[in-house]
Enzyme design. Structure first.
Site, PDB file in Angstrom:
ATOM      1  N   GLU A  27       0.785  -1.198  -0.119  1.00 41.21           N
ATOM      2  CA  GLU A  27       0.323   0.646   0.001  1.00 41.21           C
ATOM      3  C   GLU A  27       0.412   1.195  -0.305  1.00 41.21           C
ATOM      4  O   GLU A  27       0.583   2.110  -0.574  1.00 41.21           O
ATOM      5  CB  GLU A  27      -0.854  -0.334   1.121  1.00 41.21           C
ATOM      6  CG  GLU A  27      -1.941  -1.022   1.163  1.00 41.21           C
ATOM      7  CD  GLU A  27      -1.476  -2.472   1.299  1.00 41.21           C
ATOM      8  OE1 GLU A  27      -2.665  -3.344   0.883  1.00 41.21           O
ATOM      9  OE2 GLU A  27      -0.279  -2.941   2.185  1.00 41.21           O
ATOM     10  N   ARG A  60     -18.852  -1.940  -1.870  1.00 39.88           N
ATOM     11  CA  ARG A  60     -18.840  -2.350  -3.219  1.00 39.88           C
ATOM     12  C   ARG A  60     -19.830  -3.549  -3.765  1.00 39.88           C
ATOM     13  O   ARG A  60     -20.199  -4.113  -2.655  1.00 39.88           O
ATOM     14  CB  ARG A  60     -17.391  -2.959  -3.257  1.00 39.88           C
ATOM     15  CG  ARG A  60     -17.162  -3.991  -2.012  1.00 39.88           C
ATOM     16  CD  ARG A  60     -16.911  -5.171  -1.984  1.00 39.88           C
ATOM     17  NE  ARG A  60     -16.900  -6.068  -3.707  1.00 39.88           N
ATOM     18  CZ  ARG A  60     -16.798  -7.013  -3.491  1.00 39.88           C
ATOM     19  NH1 ARG A  60     -17.932  -7.700  -2.984  1.00 39.88           N
ATOM     20  NH2 ARG A  60     -16.433  -7.570  -5.292  1.00 39.88           N
TER      21      ARG A  60
END
Length: 340
Positions: A84, A192
């Protein structure tokens, strides 16, 4: 894939069918219409019109709906692997070159693991990077390693960072367009998969930095964001049968907060003000609203519906939502108790 198979704590009874899983992404009530991958489809469409949009992910394209973008724009999609910090740094570099990067991961990994990189590489420089993160709050049953119950608290103190917490598919679609137009860093929580559509019947339109009154009521004023706006609307409809009249104000932009709209609603006398959020009770929308009210000397009866200040259990989401007080039934019970 980061996740191991979830094993329930207690075995099922003979012949019993397990109808939900710890990793369930859709939080649609039964019978409610849904749209599949609203963020991914909206971003892919925008990218046809805007060649500067690029997408990055940290090994989670399928689980942040960025795979839709990747399929339509493979030359503008960057798979950064389980790194990340590298993804955020790359997004900062792309923004410096004039691109509009949308970087996706899970909310826990952006807020806990990549915080310093977001702060130093993006927010301090006011770079045009959009950080869009799935599994906010209690939207996964995989326990503390994946439940971003404190992400808003972590990010609210970061200067220059806009924070968005959309409610449904319509909100996500419109917010994605709005943050693409906005110049500057954004953190957006993401529902999502198959995302419910609930705001269409209220004539809703997302505006960056604006709260929206979805319905009026004389007894209770809900101020809510994200998933909890969906739940407060359900609770308000149910409470009508008990002659409890509830207003619902949706606050999709957590920062900058629409203080004018919140104060105007809070000044209406005779209502219990309840802030509801899919986030720990510490440092989120509730404390932001409480701070505004206190600074302005507005003092309605005030309550919070939020997740507790603790690491939460693993398990199936319906069970966890009941346990931690953010299911519709739990909200209704809480309101009846407060009103006596």
């Amino acid at each position: 894939m980061r996740l191991s198979k979830f094993e329930p704590r207690t075995p099922l009874n003979a012949g019993e069918r397990k109808t939900t899983s710890a990793m369930i992404a859709s939080i649609a009530p039964e019978g409610v219409a849904t749209r599949n991958a609203p963020f991914g489809h909206t971003l892919a469409r925008l990218a046809h019109e805007r060649p500067g949009i690029v997408g990055l992910t940290a090994d989670l394209a399928k689980y942040t709906d960025l795979h839709v973008f990747a399929q339509e724009h493979p030359d503008r999609f960057y798979q950064m692997g389980m790194a990340e910090q590298v993804m955020i740094s790359a997004a900062a570099g792309l923004a410096r070159e004039g691109f509009t990067p949308f970087a996706t991961t899970y909310a826990v990994f952006a807020s806990r693991r990549a915080y310093d990189f977001i702060c130093m590489a993006i927010a301090e420089e006011k770079l045009d990077v959009k950080i869009v993160c799935a599994l906010p709050g209690l939207t996964t049953g995989y326990g503390p390693s994946h439940q971003a119950t404190e992400d808003i608290a972590i990010f609210r103190g970061m200067p220059n960072l806009t924070i968005i917490d959309p409610c449904d598919a319509l909100d996500i679609e419109q917010a994605t367009e709005a943050i693409a137009d906005h110049k500057g860093p954004v953190y957006m929580r993401l529902l999502r998969g198959k995302v419910p559509v609930v705001l269409d019947e209220y004539g809703y339109k997302f505006e960056l930095g604006k709260a929206k009154m979805l319905r009026e009521g004389a007894d209770v004023l809900f101020i809510s964001s994200g998933l909890l706006t969906m739940r407060t609307l359900e609770a308000a409809r149910s409470l009508e049968a008990d002659r409890v009249s509830c207003a619902v104000m949706h606050v999709p932009t957590i920062k900058p907060l629409d203080t004018a709209a919140i104060l105007a609603a809070a000044r209406k006398p005779g209502r219990l003000l309840v802030v509801a959020e899919n986030h720990t009770i510490i440092g989120g929308l509730g404390e932001a609203v409480a701070g505004v009210l206190m600074r302005e000397g507005v003092t309605p009866p005030f309550r919070q519906i939020a997740l507790p200040d603790e690491f939460l259990d693993a398990g199936a989401l319906p069970t966890l939502h009941d346990r931690y007080g953010i299911s519709t039934a739990a909200i209704i019970e809480r309101i009846k108790g407060w009103l006596g």
